[in-house]
Design a protein around this motif. Structure first.
Motif, PDB file in Angstrom:
ATOM      1  N   CYS A 157       0.832  -1.202   0.000  1.00  0.00           N
ATOM      2  CA  CYS A 157       0.000   0.000   0.000  1.00  0.00           C
ATOM      3  C   CYS A 157       0.868   1.255   0.000  1.00  0.00           C
ATOM      4  O   CYS A 157       0.550   2.236  -0.674  1.00  0.00           O
ATOM      5  N   ARG A 158       1.944   1.230   0.738  1.00  0.00           N
ATOM      6  CA  ARG A 158       2.846   2.383   0.788  1.00  0.00           C
ATOM      7  C   ARG A 158       3.422   2.669  -0.597  1.00  0.00           C
ATOM      8  O   ARG A 158       3.499   3.824  -1.029  1.00  0.00           O
ATOM      9  N   GLU A 159       3.822   1.632  -1.307  1.00  0.00           N
ATOM     10  CA  GLU A 159       4.377   1.810  -2.656  1.00  0.00           C
ATOM     11  C   GLU A 159       3.314   2.300  -3.641  1.00  0.00           C
ATOM     12  O   GLU A 159       3.586   3.160  -4.483  1.00  0.00           O
ATOM     13  N   ILE A 160       2.103   1.780  -3.508  1.00  0.00           N
ATOM     14  CA  ILE A 160       1.016   2.192  -4.405  1.00  0.00           C
ATOM     15  C   ILE A 160       0.646   3.649  -4.146  1.00  0.00           C
ATOM     16  O   ILE A 160       0.448   4.421  -5.086  1.00  0.00           O
ATOM     17  N   SER A 161       0.574   4.051  -2.886  1.00  0.00           N
ATOM     18  CA  SER A 161       0.235   5.446  -2.606  1.00  0.00           C
ATOM     19  C   SER A 161       1.327   6.388  -3.134  1.00  0.00           C
ATOM     20  O   SER A 161       1.028   7.474  -3.631  1.00  0.00           O
ATOM     21  N   ALA A 162       2.582   5.958  -3.081  1.00  0.00           N
ATOM     22  CA  ALA A 162       3.669   6.763  -3.650  1.00  0.00           C
ATOM     23  C   ALA A 162       3.516   6.865  -5.168  1.00  0.00           C
ATOM     24  O   ALA A 162       3.702   7.944  -5.747  1.00  0.00           O
ATOM     25  N   LEU A 163       3.157   5.770  -5.819  1.00  0.00           N
ATOM     26  CA  LEU A 163       2.939   5.795  -7.271  1.00  0.00           C
ATOM     27  C   LEU A 163       1.767   6.692  -7.644  1.00  0.00           C
ATOM     28  O   LEU A 163       1.833   7.431  -8.622  1.00  0.00           O
ATOM     29  N   VAL A 164       0.687   6.618  -6.872  1.00  0.00           N
ATOM     30  CA  VAL A 164      -0.467   7.475  -7.131  1.00  0.00           C
ATOM     31  C   VAL A 164      -0.047   8.938  -7.047  1.00  0.00           C
ATOM     32  O   VAL A 164      -0.396   9.754  -7.905  1.00  0.00           O
ATOM     33  N   GLU A 166       3.378   0.582 -14.269  1.00  0.00           N
ATOM     34  CA  GLU A 166       2.994   1.250 -13.024  1.00  0.00           C
ATOM     35  C   GLU A 166       1.484   1.489 -12.986  1.00  0.00           C
ATOM     36  O   GLU A 166       0.843   1.273 -11.951  1.00  0.00           O
ATOM     37  N   ARG A 167       0.920   1.928 -14.102  1.00  0.00           N
ATOM     38  CA  ARG A 167      -0.534   2.144 -14.158  1.00  0.00           C
ATOM     39  C   ARG A 167      -1.291   0.833 -13.929  1.00  0.00           C
ATOM     40  O   ARG A 167      -2.294   0.803 -13.212  1.00  0.00           O
ATOM     41  N   LEU A 168      -0.790  -0.260 -14.504  1.00  0.00           N
ATOM     42  CA  LEU A 168      -1.420  -1.566 -14.319  1.00  0.00           C
ATOM     43  C   LEU A 168      -1.324  -2.013 -12.860  1.00  0.00           C
ATOM     44  O   LEU A 168      -2.305  -2.522 -12.292  1.00  0.00           O
ATOM     45  N   GLU A 169      -0.158  -1.817 -12.249  1.00  0.00           N
ATOM     46  CA  GLU A 169       0.004  -2.197 -10.845  1.00  0.00           C
ATOM     47  C   GLU A 169      -0.972  -1.434  -9.952  1.00  0.00           C
ATOM     48  O   GLU A 169      -1.548  -2.009  -9.024  1.00  0.00           O
ATOM     49  N   ILE A 170      -1.153  -0.155 -10.228  1.00  0.00           N
ATOM     50  CA  ILE A 170      -2.111   0.638  -9.447  1.00  0.00           C
ATOM     51  C   ILE A 170      -3.516   0.083  -9.644  1.00  0.00           C
ATOM     52  O   ILE A 170      -4.247  -0.141  -8.676  1.00  0.00           O
ATOM     53  N   ARG A 171      -3.907  -0.136 -10.894  1.00  0.00           N
ATOM     54  CA  ARG A 171      -5.270  -0.637 -11.164  1.00  0.00           C
ATOM     55  C   ARG A 171      -5.542  -1.967 -10.480  1.00  0.00           C
ATOM     56  O   ARG A 171      -6.608  -2.170  -9.903  1.00  0.00           O
ATOM     57  N   HIS A 206      -4.003  -3.243  -7.852  1.00  0.00           N
ATOM     58  CA  HIS A 206      -4.003  -3.076  -6.398  1.00  0.00           C
ATOM     59  C   HIS A 206      -5.297  -2.416  -5.909  1.00  0.00           C
ATOM     60  O   HIS A 206      -5.916  -2.904  -4.955  1.00  0.00           O
ATOM     61  N   ILE A 207      -5.719  -1.332  -6.554  1.00  0.00           N
ATOM     62  CA  ILE A 207      -6.916  -0.646  -6.054  1.00  0.00           C
ATOM     63  C   ILE A 207      -8.191  -1.445  -6.313  1.00  0.00           C
ATOM     64  O   ILE A 207      -9.209  -1.186  -5.675  1.00  0.00           O
ATOM     65  N   SER A 208      -8.127  -2.413  -7.213  1.00  0.00           N
ATOM     66  CA  SER A 208      -9.300  -3.274  -7.404  1.00  0.00           C
ATOM     67  C   SER A 208      -9.523  -4.168  -6.189  1.00  0.00           C
ATOM     68  O   SER A 208     -10.634  -4.647  -5.959  1.00  0.00           O
ATOM     69  N   MET A 209      -8.464  -4.367  -5.387  1.00  0.00           N
ATOM     70  CA  MET A 209      -8.570  -5.234  -4.213  1.00  0.00           C
ATOM     71  C   MET A 209      -8.468  -4.485  -2.887  1.00  0.00           C
ATOM     72  O   MET A 209      -8.802  -5.040  -1.846  1.00  0.00           O
ATOM     73  N   CYS A 210      -7.994  -3.240  -2.926  1.00  0.00           N
ATOM     74  CA  CYS A 210      -7.704  -2.519  -1.682  1.00  0.00           C
ATOM     75  C   CYS A 210      -8.520  -1.228  -1.610  1.00  0.00           C
ATOM     76  O   CYS A 210      -8.233  -0.263  -2.328  1.00  0.00           O
ATOM     77  N   SER A 211      -9.497  -1.214  -0.751  1.00  0.00           N
ATOM     78  CA  SER A 211     -10.369  -0.040  -0.647  1.00  0.00           C
ATOM     79  C   SER A 211      -9.635   1.171  -0.064  1.00  0.00           C
ATOM     80  O   SER A 211      -9.941   2.311  -0.417  1.00  0.00           O
TER      81      SER A 211
END
Length: 66
Positions: free
Chosen positions: A4-11, A23-28, A30-35
């Protein structure tokens, strides 16, 4: 999968510069599973839009400064 920390940094980085397709795919994915990260992304997008609107309103009200 990224944390989550890495995804929030990417966002956050995605607000300032274009992300690559991976990176865009990793975000998509991750956020599909993490509210929590989905909420973070929505909140950062909202704040960016609000700040832009605020700046535009100031320019319209007081004139654009050089």
């Amino acid at each position: 999968m990224r944390s989550c920390r890495e995804i929030s940094a990417l966002v956050s980085q995605g607000l300032d510069k274009p992300l690559n397709w991976r990176e865009r795919l990793e975000i998509r994915l991750h956020i599909s599973m993490c509210s929590s990260c989905r909420n973070f992304q929505l909140q950062t997008q909202f704040m960016r839009k609000a700040a832009r609107r605020f700046g535009t309103n100031l320019e319209n009200r007081f004139g654009k400064k050089s």
